[in-house]
Design an enzyme around this catalytic site. Structure first.
Site, PDB file in Angstrom:
ATOM      1  N   ARG A 118       0.808  -1.238   0.000  1.00  0.00           N
ATOM      2  CA  ARG A 118       0.000   0.000   0.000  1.00  0.00           C
ATOM      3  C   ARG A 118       0.833   1.276   0.000  1.00  0.00           C
ATOM      4  NH1 ARG A 118      -3.058  -3.087   3.773  1.00  0.00           N
ATOM      5  NH2 ARG A 118      -4.737  -4.141   2.652  1.00  0.00           N
ATOM      6  N   LYS A 140       1.428  11.164 -11.283  1.00  0.00           N
ATOM      7  CA  LYS A 140       0.562  10.257 -12.053  1.00  0.00           C
ATOM      8  C   LYS A 140       1.374   9.008 -12.383  1.00  0.00           C
ATOM      9  CE  LYS A 140      -2.836  13.167 -14.332  1.00  0.00           C
ATOM     10  NZ  LYS A 140      -3.333  13.678 -15.620  1.00  0.00           N
ATOM     11  N   GLU A 182       5.991  18.119 -25.298  1.00  0.00           N
ATOM     12  CA  GLU A 182       5.408  18.430 -23.978  1.00  0.00           C
ATOM     13  C   GLU A 182       5.927  19.776 -23.457  1.00  0.00           C
ATOM     14  OE1 GLU A 182       2.903  16.688 -22.864  1.00  0.00           O
ATOM     15  OE2 GLU A 182       3.258  14.517 -22.949  1.00  0.00           O
ATOM     16  N   LYS A 224       4.733  23.027 -14.303  1.00  0.00           N
ATOM     17  CA  LYS A 224       4.040  21.809 -13.857  1.00  0.00           C
ATOM     18  C   LYS A 224       3.881  21.801 -12.338  1.00  0.00           C
ATOM     19  CE  LYS A 224       2.900  17.177 -14.400  1.00  0.00           C
ATOM     20  NZ  LYS A 224       2.972  15.937 -15.145  1.00  0.00           N
ATOM     21  N   GLU A 234      -6.424  16.434 -10.297  1.00  0.00           N
ATOM     22  CA  GLU A 234      -7.090  16.799 -11.551  1.00  0.00           C
ATOM     23  C   GLU A 234      -8.607  16.961 -11.423  1.00  0.00           C
ATOM     24  OE1 GLU A 234      -5.234  15.100 -15.100  1.00  0.00           O
ATOM     25  OE2 GLU A 234      -7.224  15.006 -15.992  1.00  0.00           O
ATOM     26  N   ARG A 238      -5.445  21.024 -13.591  1.00  0.00           N
ATOM     27  CA  ARG A 238      -4.466  20.018 -14.039  1.00  0.00           C
ATOM     28  C   ARG A 238      -4.874  19.393 -15.370  1.00  0.00           C
ATOM     29  NH1 ARG A 238      -0.951  15.555 -10.675  1.00  0.00           N
ATOM     30  NH2 ARG A 238       0.102  14.737 -12.530  1.00  0.00           N
ATOM     31  N   ASN A 242      -3.531  18.106 -20.364  1.00  0.00           N
ATOM     32  CA  ASN A 242      -3.953  17.091 -21.335  1.00  0.00           C
ATOM     33  C   ASN A 242      -4.240  17.664 -22.711  1.00  0.00           C
ATOM     34  OD1 ASN A 242      -4.210  14.296 -20.372  1.00  0.00           O
ATOM     35  ND2 ASN A 242      -5.232  15.327 -18.681  1.00  0.00           N
ATOM     36  N   HIS A 245      -3.966  15.463 -25.723  1.00  0.00           N
ATOM     37  CA  HIS A 245      -3.783  14.079 -25.276  1.00  0.00           C
ATOM     38  C   HIS A 245      -4.969  13.181 -25.598  1.00  0.00           C
ATOM     39  CE1 HIS A 245      -0.290  15.746 -23.350  1.00  0.00           C
ATOM     40  NE2 HIS A 245       0.008  14.621 -22.726  1.00  0.00           N
ATOM     41  N   HIS A 249      -3.837  10.080 -27.314  1.00  0.00           N
ATOM     42  CA  HIS A 249      -3.999   8.726 -26.760  1.00  0.00           C
ATOM     43  C   HIS A 249      -4.731   7.828 -27.753  1.00  0.00           C
ATOM     44  CE1 HIS A 249      -3.496  10.080 -22.275  1.00  0.00           C
ATOM     45  NE2 HIS A 249      -2.360  10.009 -22.918  1.00  0.00           N
ATOM     46  N   HIS A 262       4.973   8.801 -27.553  1.00  0.00           N
ATOM     47  CA  HIS A 262       3.924   9.559 -26.868  1.00  0.00           C
ATOM     48  C   HIS A 262       3.955  11.034 -27.298  1.00  0.00           C
ATOM     49  CE1 HIS A 262       1.168  10.799 -23.731  1.00  0.00           C
ATOM     50  NE2 HIS A 262       2.040  11.682 -23.317  1.00  0.00           N
TER      51      HIS A 262
HETATM   52  P1  NAD Z   1      10.211   5.955 -22.797  1.00  0.00           P
HETATM   53  O1  NAD Z   1      10.227   5.797 -21.352  1.00  0.00           O
HETATM   54  O2  NAD Z   1       9.750   4.826 -23.628  1.00  0.00           O
HETATM   55  O3  NAD Z   1      11.675   6.376 -23.261  1.00  0.00           O
HETATM   56  C1  NAD Z   1      11.913   6.600 -24.616  1.00  0.00           C
HETATM   57  C2  NAD Z   1      13.104   5.761 -25.128  1.00  0.00           C
HETATM   58  O4  NAD Z   1      14.324   6.373 -24.721  1.00  0.00           O
HETATM   59  C3  NAD Z   1      13.156   4.348 -24.608  1.00  0.00           C
HETATM   60  O5  NAD Z   1      13.611   3.502 -25.624  1.00  0.00           O
HETATM   61  C4  NAD Z   1      14.177   4.441 -23.480  1.00  0.00           C
HETATM   62  O6  NAD Z   1      14.778   3.210 -23.201  1.00  0.00           O
HETATM   63  C5  NAD Z   1      15.146   5.424 -24.069  1.00  0.00           C
HETATM   64  N1  NAD Z   1      15.921   6.178 -23.119  1.00  0.00           N
HETATM   65  C6  NAD Z   1      15.510   6.702 -21.948  1.00  0.00           C
HETATM   66  N2  NAD Z   1      16.466   7.462 -21.412  1.00  0.00           N
HETATM   67  C7  NAD Z   1      17.519   7.424 -22.259  1.00  0.00           C
HETATM   68  C8  NAD Z   1      18.793   8.021 -22.268  1.00  0.00           C
HETATM   69  N3  NAD Z   1      19.171   8.892 -21.323  1.00  0.00           N
HETATM   70  N4  NAD Z   1      19.636   7.731 -23.281  1.00  0.00           N
HETATM   71  C9  NAD Z   1      19.251   6.894 -24.276  1.00  0.00           C
HETATM   72  N5  NAD Z   1      18.049   6.318 -24.340  1.00  0.00           N
HETATM   73  C10 NAD Z   1      17.189   6.592 -23.339  1.00  0.00           C
HETATM   74  O7  NAD Z   1       9.320   7.213 -23.258  1.00  0.00           O
HETATM   75  P2  NAD Z   1       9.139   8.689 -22.674  1.00  0.00           P
HETATM   76  O8  NAD Z   1       8.897   9.530 -23.850  1.00  0.00           O
HETATM   77  O9  NAD Z   1      10.204   9.047 -21.718  1.00  0.00           O
HETATM   78  O10 NAD Z   1       7.798   8.568 -21.825  1.00  0.00           O
HETATM   79  C11 NAD Z   1       6.580   8.234 -22.436  1.00  0.00           C
HETATM   80  C12 NAD Z   1       5.683   7.638 -21.390  1.00  0.00           C
HETATM   81  O11 NAD Z   1       5.434   8.603 -20.372  1.00  0.00           O
HETATM   82  C13 NAD Z   1       4.329   7.219 -21.939  1.00  0.00           C
HETATM   83  O12 NAD Z   1       3.986   5.963 -21.430  1.00  0.00           O
HETATM   84  C14 NAD Z   1       3.387   8.284 -21.387  1.00  0.00           C
HETATM   85  O13 NAD Z   1       2.088   7.811 -21.193  1.00  0.00           O
HETATM   86  C15 NAD Z   1       4.048   8.621 -20.079  1.00  0.00           C
HETATM   87  N6  NAD Z   1       3.717   9.955 -19.578  1.00  0.00           N
HETATM   88  C16 NAD Z   1       3.326  10.056 -18.298  1.00  0.00           C
HETATM   89  C17 NAD Z   1       3.044  11.282 -17.744  1.00  0.00           C
HETATM   90  C18 NAD Z   1       2.705  11.400 -16.298  1.00  0.00           C
HETATM   91  O14 NAD Z   1       2.305  12.466 -15.855  1.00  0.00           O
HETATM   92  N7  NAD Z   1       2.880  10.357 -15.518  1.00  0.00           N
HETATM   93  C19 NAD Z   1       3.157  12.449 -18.536  1.00  0.00           C
HETATM   94  C20 NAD Z   1       3.566  12.313 -19.853  1.00  0.00           C
HETATM   95  C21 NAD Z   1       3.850  11.050 -20.372  1.00  0.00           C
HETATM   96  N1  GLY Z   2       0.953  14.742 -17.868  1.00  0.00           N
HETATM   97  C1  GLY Z   2      -0.316  15.155 -17.390  1.00  0.00           C
HETATM   98  C2  GLY Z   2      -0.358  15.343 -15.925  1.00  0.00           C
HETATM   99  O1  GLY Z   2       0.593  15.118 -15.237  1.00  0.00           O
HETATM  100  O2  GLY Z   2      -1.397  15.687 -15.410  1.00  0.00           O
END
Ligand code: NAD
Ligand code: GLY
Length: 359
Positions: A118, A140, A182, A224, A234, A238, A242, A245, A249, A262
């Site tokens: 938890r 998130k 972003e 942010k 949200e 917040r 999106n 998005h 999505h 993404h």
């Molecule tokens: P990712 O985590 O897939 O990373 C992108 C690629 O870069 C991967 O192949 C990874 O292995 C590689 N990589 C990472 N760091 C590296 C580095 N320093 N050097 C070389 N390669 C590297 O993708 P992302 O774009 O970082 O994140 C996308 C994800 O984030 C999606 O799932 C999306 O839904 C999520 N997201 C979440 C939020 C949130 O608020 N939680 C906000 C935006 C996006």
């Molecule tokens: N990336 C959207 C949020 O954090 O709310």
């Protein structure tokens, strides 16, 4: 080093932004509360940075979980591997989970931390631009479902975020551009001065100028942090994060996770939201041109894939966390630097954009 605080009362936490931060052991020590530490990473990031992180943790009982790399592995099945490791090593509730990677690892690690017994301590070390400016901040966490992106998850804040600009040196250009999508979002939804700065400084960002990148990361995190401090779960502002998005999505789910990055899907989705905002009479043709131009200068796609017709888009967009009573709601722009809260859109208006835009 810059330090930005996400203010959430007793759960407030710092975002550290700077160079060579992952080798500063005192940053970890301040936020780890017991002997047991698990580091989650993936097969791409671990060979690059895991040793540096582990060498700061020599006095702890450390285990690692290295997951396959890709959005398609952001599932409950792979989160279970983290639970397996924690249980096999008899990790207690005061253990700390460190997520070392991009947004996929951050979202999965955070979700595992939220669920294990938890809730255990959690540290984010984002290694993509996208993760440093967005996903690692704000709590998130979650995974995808075949029927909908990020549909299983929890709000769960970390103890700190360590954003080391130097790790971006190994990121490929396509991923850097995806992160910039972003970054541009903050300019569009609430910071018109930052949007202008981005228009002027895009060449420096694309050339990975450290000063420009650090400024963009800091400005994004400040925006942010303010939004999350005001509306953690949200219920209001917040949702403006999106922008693009709901469309994005749908593109990610409809194309198969991992086909579009993404940030790429968000860039296309933002152009669609911008088109809808123009149809509402809020944005001028010049605004639209400036916005699309900025995405194009980042080498980001701006038109949706041809294999997703309006009907399929609407079907996919109807599985979205912003929807209320089954009605699709999207974020639109009143002007550059001002977003609406989620707005219900009727199918006819939506179809106009979906049918006309980019085809
Ligand atoms: P990712 O985590 O897939 O990373 C992108 C690629 O870069 C991967 O192949 C990874 O292995 C590689 N990589 C990472 N760091 C590296 C580095 N320093 N050097 C070389 N390669 C590297 O993708 P992302 O774009 O970082 O994140 C996308 C994800 O984030 C999606 O799932 C999306 O839904 C999520 N997201 C979440 C939020 C949130 O608020 N939680 C906000 C935006 C996006
Ligand atoms: N990336 C959207 C949020 O954090 O709310």
């Amino acid at each position: 080093m810059d330090k930005i605080l996400v203010e959430l009362g007793s759960r407030s936490y710092p975002i550290y932004i700077g160079s060579d931060l992952i080798s500063q052991s005192e940053l970890y020590l301040q936020h780890i509360k017991s002997k047991q530490v698990v580091v989650i990473s993936n097969e791409t990031v671990a060979p690059l940075y895991l040793d540096t992180v582990l060498s700061q943790l020599e006095t702890f009982q450390v285990t690692t979980v290295i997951l396959p790399d890709g959005e398609q592995f952001k599932t409950l099945d792979y989160v279970t591997r983290i639970f397996d490791e924690l249980l096999a090593n008899k990790f207690s509730r005061n253990a700390t989970l460190i997520a070392l990677g991009g947004g996929v690892i951050g979202d999965m690690g955070g979700f595992a931390a939220a669920c294990y017994q938890r809730g255990i301590n959690f540290i984010q070390i984002p290694t993509t631009l996208l993760a440093q400016v967005d996903s690692s901040v704000g709590g998130k966490t979650g995974v995808n479902h075949p029927l909908g992106k990020n549909m299983i998850g929890a709000f769960y804040q970390p103890q700190c975020v360590i954003a080391d600009a130097n790790v971006l040196d190994t990121l490929d250009d396509r991923q850097l551009s995806a992160g910039l999508a972003e970054v541009i979002k903050y300019g569009l939804i609430r910071d018109s001065e930052f949007f202008i700065w981005l228009e002027e400084n895009m060449p420096a960002l694309l050339a990975r100028d450290k000063k420009a990148l650090s400024y963009a990361i800091k400005k994004s995190c400040l925006n942010k942090a303010e939004i999350v401090s005001e509306d953690e779960t949200e219920t209001g502002v917040r949702a403006t994060l999106n922008l693009g998005h709901t469309f994005g999505h749908a593109i990610e789910t409809g194309s198969g996770y991992g086909v579009y990055l993404h940030g790429e899907a968000v860039a296309i989705g933002t152009c669609q939201a911008v088109d809808l905002s123009r149809r509402k009479g809020w944005l001028t043709d010049t605004d639209v041109e400036r916005i699309i131009n900025l995405f194009k200068r980042c080498h980001l796609p701006t038109t949706p894939p041809n294999n997703l017709n309006a009907e399929r888009f609407i079907d996919l967009m109807s599985v979205d966390k912003k929807n209320v009573d089954g009605q699709i709601r999207v974020i639109l722009l009143k002007k550059i630097g001002e977003a609406t809260l989620p707005i219900g859109v009727n199918t006819e208006d939506l179809k106009e954009t979906l049918d006309a835009y980019g085809r």
